[in-house]
Write a protein that holds these residues in place. Structure first.
Motif, PDB file in Angstrom:
ATOM      1  N   TYR A 363      45.222  35.769  44.275  1.00 22.13           N
ATOM      2  CA  TYR A 363      46.642  35.410  44.229  1.00 22.13           C
ATOM      3  C   TYR A 363      46.871  34.286  45.223  1.00 22.13           C
ATOM      4  O   TYR A 363      46.928  34.514  46.434  1.00 22.13           O
ATOM      5  N   GLU A 364      46.976  33.076  44.700  1.00 27.86           N
ATOM      6  CA  GLU A 364      47.099  31.909  45.578  1.00 27.86           C
ATOM      7  C   GLU A 364      48.551  31.689  45.970  1.00 27.86           C
ATOM      8  O   GLU A 364      49.215  30.762  45.523  1.00 27.86           O
ATOM      9  N   TRP A 365      49.048  32.605  46.817  1.00 27.89           N
ATOM     10  CA  TRP A 365      50.356  32.477  47.454  1.00 27.89           C
ATOM     11  C   TRP A 365      51.459  32.164  46.451  1.00 27.89           C
ATOM     12  O   TRP A 365      52.196  31.201  46.584  1.00 27.89           O
ATOM     13  N   GLY A 366      51.515  33.013  45.430  1.00 24.90           N
ATOM     14  CA  GLY A 366      52.598  32.896  44.467  1.00 24.90           C
ATOM     15  C   GLY A 366      52.155  32.623  43.048  1.00 24.90           C
ATOM     16  O   GLY A 366      52.978  32.651  42.130  1.00 24.90           O
ATOM     17  N   SER A 367      50.863  32.375  42.837  1.00 23.97           N
ATOM     18  CA  SER A 367      50.420  31.972  41.505  1.00 23.97           C
ATOM     19  C   SER A 367      48.991  32.425  41.235  1.00 23.97           C
ATOM     20  O   SER A 367      48.134  32.406  42.131  1.00 23.97           O
ATOM     21  N   TYR A 368      48.746  32.789  39.975  1.00 25.84           N
ATOM     22  CA  TYR A 368      47.378  33.027  39.511  1.00 25.84           C
ATOM     23  C   TYR A 368      46.808  31.833  38.766  1.00 25.84           C
ATOM     24  O   TYR A 368      45.693  31.896  38.234  1.00 25.84           O
ATOM     25  N   SER A 369      47.559  30.734  38.691  1.00 25.32           N
ATOM     26  CA  SER A 369      47.074  29.557  37.966  1.00 25.32           C
ATOM     27  C   SER A 369      45.987  28.810  38.732  1.00 25.32           C
ATOM     28  O   SER A 369      45.084  28.234  38.136  1.00 25.32           O
ATOM     29  N   ASN A 370      46.088  28.782  40.068  1.00 24.40           N
ATOM     30  CA  ASN A 370      45.086  28.086  40.870  1.00 24.40           C
ATOM     31  C   ASN A 370      43.842  28.961  41.005  1.00 24.40           C
ATOM     32  O   ASN A 370      43.878  30.009  41.641  1.00 24.40           O
ATOM     33  N   ARG A 371      42.765  28.528  40.391  1.00 22.35           N
ATOM     34  CA  ARG A 371      41.535  29.313  40.362  1.00 22.35           C
ATOM     35  C   ARG A 371      40.496  28.660  41.271  1.00 22.35           C
ATOM     36  O   ARG A 371      40.081  27.520  41.042  1.00 22.35           O
ATOM     37  N   PHE A 372      40.055  29.399  42.282  1.00 27.05           N
ATOM     38  CA  PHE A 372      39.033  28.915  43.205  1.00 27.05           C
ATOM     39  C   PHE A 372      37.731  29.711  43.116  1.00 27.05           C
ATOM     40  O   PHE A 372      36.763  29.378  43.779  1.00 27.05           O
ATOM     41  N   GLY A 373      37.687  30.770  42.333  1.00 26.94           N
ATOM     42  CA  GLY A 373      36.596  31.718  42.430  1.00 26.94           C
ATOM     43  C   GLY A 373      35.274  31.233  41.869  1.00 26.94           C
ATOM     44  O   GLY A 373      35.220  30.558  40.839  1.00 26.94           O
ATOM     45  N   LEU A 374      34.191  31.616  42.558  1.00 27.91           N
ATOM     46  CA  LEU A 374      32.867  31.497  41.957  1.00 27.91           C
ATOM     47  C   LEU A 374      32.793  32.395  40.727  1.00 27.91           C
ATOM     48  O   LEU A 374      32.146  32.067  39.737  1.00 27.91           O
ATOM     49  N   TYR A 375      33.466  33.535  40.819  1.00 30.03           N
ATOM     50  CA  TYR A 375      33.657  34.417  39.674  1.00 30.03           C
ATOM     51  C   TYR A 375      35.124  34.348  39.292  1.00 30.03           C
ATOM     52  O   TYR A 375      36.001  34.604  40.113  1.00 30.03           O
ATOM     53  N   THR A 376      35.398  33.998  38.058  1.00 32.57           N
ATOM     54  CA  THR A 376      36.784  33.874  37.625  1.00 32.57           C
ATOM     55  C   THR A 376      37.291  35.218  37.107  1.00 32.57           C
ATOM     56  O   THR A 376      36.530  36.023  36.560  1.00 32.57           O
ATOM     57  N   VAL A 377      38.572  35.478  37.327  1.00 35.06           N
ATOM     58  CA  VAL A 377      39.213  36.733  36.916  1.00 35.06           C
ATOM     59  C   VAL A 377      40.574  36.380  36.317  1.00 35.06           C
ATOM     60  O   VAL A 377      41.395  35.736  36.969  1.00 35.06           O
ATOM     61  N   ASP A 378      40.801  36.813  35.099  1.00 37.06           N
ATOM     62  CA  ASP A 378      42.059  36.499  34.412  1.00 37.06           C
ATOM     63  C   ASP A 378      43.040  37.645  34.628  1.00 37.06           C
ATOM     64  O   ASP A 378      43.130  38.574  33.823  1.00 37.06           O
ATOM     65  N   VAL A 379      43.771  37.590  35.731  1.00 32.22           N
ATOM     66  CA  VAL A 379      44.673  38.686  36.091  1.00 32.22           C
ATOM     67  C   VAL A 379      45.761  38.870  35.048  1.00 32.22           C
ATOM     68  O   VAL A 379      46.153  40.003  34.726  1.00 32.22           O
ATOM     69  N   ARG A 380      46.257  37.780  34.501  1.00 29.75           N
ATOM     70  CA  ARG A 380      47.386  37.878  33.566  1.00 29.75           C
ATOM     71  C   ARG A 380      47.004  38.548  32.245  1.00 29.75           C
ATOM     72  O   ARG A 380      47.811  39.264  31.655  1.00 29.75           O
ATOM     73  N   ASN A 381      45.790  38.286  31.759  1.00 26.70           N
ATOM     74  CA  ASN A 381      45.454  38.646  30.383  1.00 26.70           C
ATOM     75  C   ASN A 381      44.302  39.634  30.223  1.00 26.70           C
ATOM     76  O   ASN A 381      44.041  40.084  29.102  1.00 26.70           O
ATOM     77  N   ASP A 382      43.596  39.947  31.283  1.00 26.69           N
ATOM     78  CA  ASP A 382      42.438  40.823  31.181  1.00 26.69           C
ATOM     79  C   ASP A 382      42.658  42.084  32.015  1.00 26.69           C
ATOM     80  O   ASP A 382      42.425  42.079  33.229  1.00 26.69           O
ATOM     81  N   PRO A 383      43.096  43.172  31.397  1.00 26.76           N
ATOM     82  CA  PRO A 383      43.343  44.401  32.163  1.00 26.76           C
ATOM     83  C   PRO A 383      42.099  44.930  32.868  1.00 26.76           C
ATOM     84  O   PRO A 383      42.203  45.642  33.864  1.00 26.76           O
ATOM     85  N   SER A 384      40.909  44.581  32.359  1.00 32.39           N
ATOM     86  CA  SER A 384      39.675  45.064  32.982  1.00 32.39           C
ATOM     87  C   SER A 384      39.309  44.279  34.237  1.00 32.39           C
ATOM     88  O   SER A 384      38.422  44.697  34.989  1.00 32.39           O
ATOM     89  N   LEU A 385      39.980  43.143  34.461  1.00 33.05           N
ATOM     90  CA  LEU A 385      39.722  42.295  35.632  1.00 33.05           C
ATOM     91  C   LEU A 385      38.226  41.982  35.787  1.00 33.05           C
ATOM     92  O   LEU A 385      37.659  41.990  36.884  1.00 33.05           O
ATOM     93  N   THR A 386      37.586  41.664  34.687  1.00 27.73           N
ATOM     94  CA  THR A 386      36.155  41.374  34.680  1.00 27.73           C
ATOM     95  C   THR A 386      35.856  40.137  35.511  1.00 27.73           C
ATOM     96  O   THR A 386      36.545  39.116  35.411  1.00 27.73           O
ATOM     97  N   ARG A 387      34.826  40.239  36.334  1.00 27.06           N
ATOM     98  CA  ARG A 387      34.348  39.101  37.128  1.00 27.06           C
ATOM     99  C   ARG A 387      33.397  38.278  36.246  1.00 27.06           C
ATOM    100  O   ARG A 387      32.296  38.739  35.923  1.00 27.06           O
TER     101      ARG A 387
END
Length: 434
Positions: A363-387
């Motif tokens: 959670y980049e201080w107000g937004s899930y749009s900014n993605r920095f992860g080596l492993y990406t996680v789609d918080v908005r659309n993936d209930p399983s939060l798969t890495r």
């Protein structure tokens, strides 16, 4: 180069000559040395941004107030998935895992601490140690308990007393685990974000800096009482154009109580990529990326403070999972950045470690749009939060295995003309790539 750029270059060069900062260009060595077996590779995260299950705090209130771009939900749920994430980090070959101990979680009410409040962090740090990693603990990563916010937070004259009461308990509990310490995350960013979310007004900024300095200095001494040989810092973010001001307000005032200097570096700006409002905006993937700027930052602070330097945060933002508009991918950015770390080391700069921000999206201080992860996680659309691994995973694993990029590696991009990371020095002492 166009006429305005030539004029700007001339003015910057004249200023550099007047201030005595001239010197030879930083030529590339014939063979690029590795960073060596003692170099500390790591990953970084913060509690509020990744844990989920957030207790009442200034940031949980803001995130769910309707003012943020995204509500908080449970972020990437590090709280329940910490063992999985720490194993992912260990699989990268890193040696350091940076996290924060959230004040709001361990002191839910004034004057109230309980072993149960610390149990989560006890388990996390035990897992980090069991995985063969060293914890790097951040005491304050911009989040204060809701009850403290109700007292006025950093506007409150008693804030430092409240802050120290908690942080001493954290130090007492975890000093035996021999962590590295970051006292206060990005003080300039902390003040700016506190203004943005309404915790303080503009007129409260200087008093907040004064209190942050007092808090850092006092806890620095306390850490050394409890952990002989401790390594303690505050991480200083790179802010184009206003860096000297940020140093005057904090770093210059605490320099005698830093065992190493923590640096955060993300964005570039130069005559080729002039500063834009994106530096202050929420769409961070629109910012220019000039990885050679990290070399200028390292050189500047090495000459200024003479301390070992650890890059506490560095990474590449994308907009959700989409490719960046400039075509830069995480793997190339990692390799290019590490090339400049090796160049710095070859030039005698005592750079001792590097953390990638971050292991997973968060959670980049107000937004899930900014993605920095080596492993990406789609918080908005993936209930399983798969890495889901990005191309940065294999790249970082190869880098850590070899303590750098190959001796004949060359960056994918030539250095920009006159980086504004360090105003004049990059014009009159530029780095070059053969």
């Amino acid at each position: 180069m166009n006429r305005p750029a030539r004029l700007c270059l001339a003015l910057l060069s004249a200023a550099a000559i007047a201030s005595g900062t001239t010197g030879p260009a930083a030529a590339a060595p014939a063979e690029l040395p590795s960073l060596g077996p003692d170099f500390q590779w790591g990953v970084a995260m913060s509690g509020f941004q990744s844990e989920g299950h957030a207790p009442d705090s200034n940031w949980s209130r803001y995130a769910n107030s309707g003012q943020a771009h995204d509500t908080y939900r449970d972020s990437v749920d590090f709280y329940d998935r910490y063992a999985e994430d720490i194993d992912l980090a260990a699989g990268l070959g890193v040696k350091v895992y940076r996290l924060s101990i959230e004040w709001a979680r361990v002191q839910p009410q004034p004057g109230v601490w309980d072993d149960r409040d610390f149990a989560f962090y006890d388990a996390v740090i035990a897992k980090i140690r069991a995985a063969g990693l060293r914890p790097m603990l951040t005491l304050d990563h911009w989040v204060i308990p809701g009850w403290e916010a109700d007292r006025g937070g950093w506007k409150n004259q008693d804030m430092v007393t409240d802050w120290l009461a908690n942080m001493r308990r954290v130090v007492d509990r975890y000093a035996a685990d021999d962590p590295m310490w970051v006292t206060i995350n990005e003080p300039m960013g902390y003040v700016a974000q506190s203004i943005q979310i309404g915790d303080i007004g503009i007129g409260d900024a200087v008093p907040m800096f004064d209190r942050l300095v007092q808090a850092h200095d006092t806890i620095y001494d306390y850490i050394h009482e409890r952990q002989p040989g401790a390594r303690v810092t505050s991480n200083i973010a790179q802010y184009p154009v206003i860096q000297n001001l940020t140093d005057l307000l904090f770093a210059d005032r605490v320099r005698d109580k830093l065992d190493y200097l923590g640096l955060d570096f993300y964005y570039g700006t130069s005559l080729q990529n002039p500063p834009t409002t994106d530096l202050l905006g929420s769409e961070l993937w629109k910012n220019a990326i000039e990885p050679e700027g990290i070399y200028y930052d390292l050189r500047n602070y090495s000459e200024k403070y003479g301390l070992p330097i650890y890059v506490v945060e560095n990474g590449l933002p994308t907009g959700d999972a989409a490719p960046r508009p400039d075509g830069y991918d995480r793997a190339d950015h990692l390799r290019d950045t590490v090339y400049w770390l090796q160049r710095a080391k070859a030039d005698g700069i005592d750079v001792i470690g590097y953390n990638y921000w971050s292991l997973t999206d968060n959670y980049e201080w107000g937004s899930y749009s900014n993605r920095f992860g080596l492993y990406t996680v789609d918080v908005r659309n993936d209930p399983s939060l798969t890495r889901v691994p990005t191309d940065g995973v294999d790249a970082y694993r190869e880098i850590t295995a070899n303590n750098g990029v190959p001796h004949d590696y060359r960056p994918t991009r030539q250095p920009a003309v006159c980086s504004i990371v360090v105003w004049t020095q990059s014009c009159v002492r530029p780095v070059t790539v053969p």
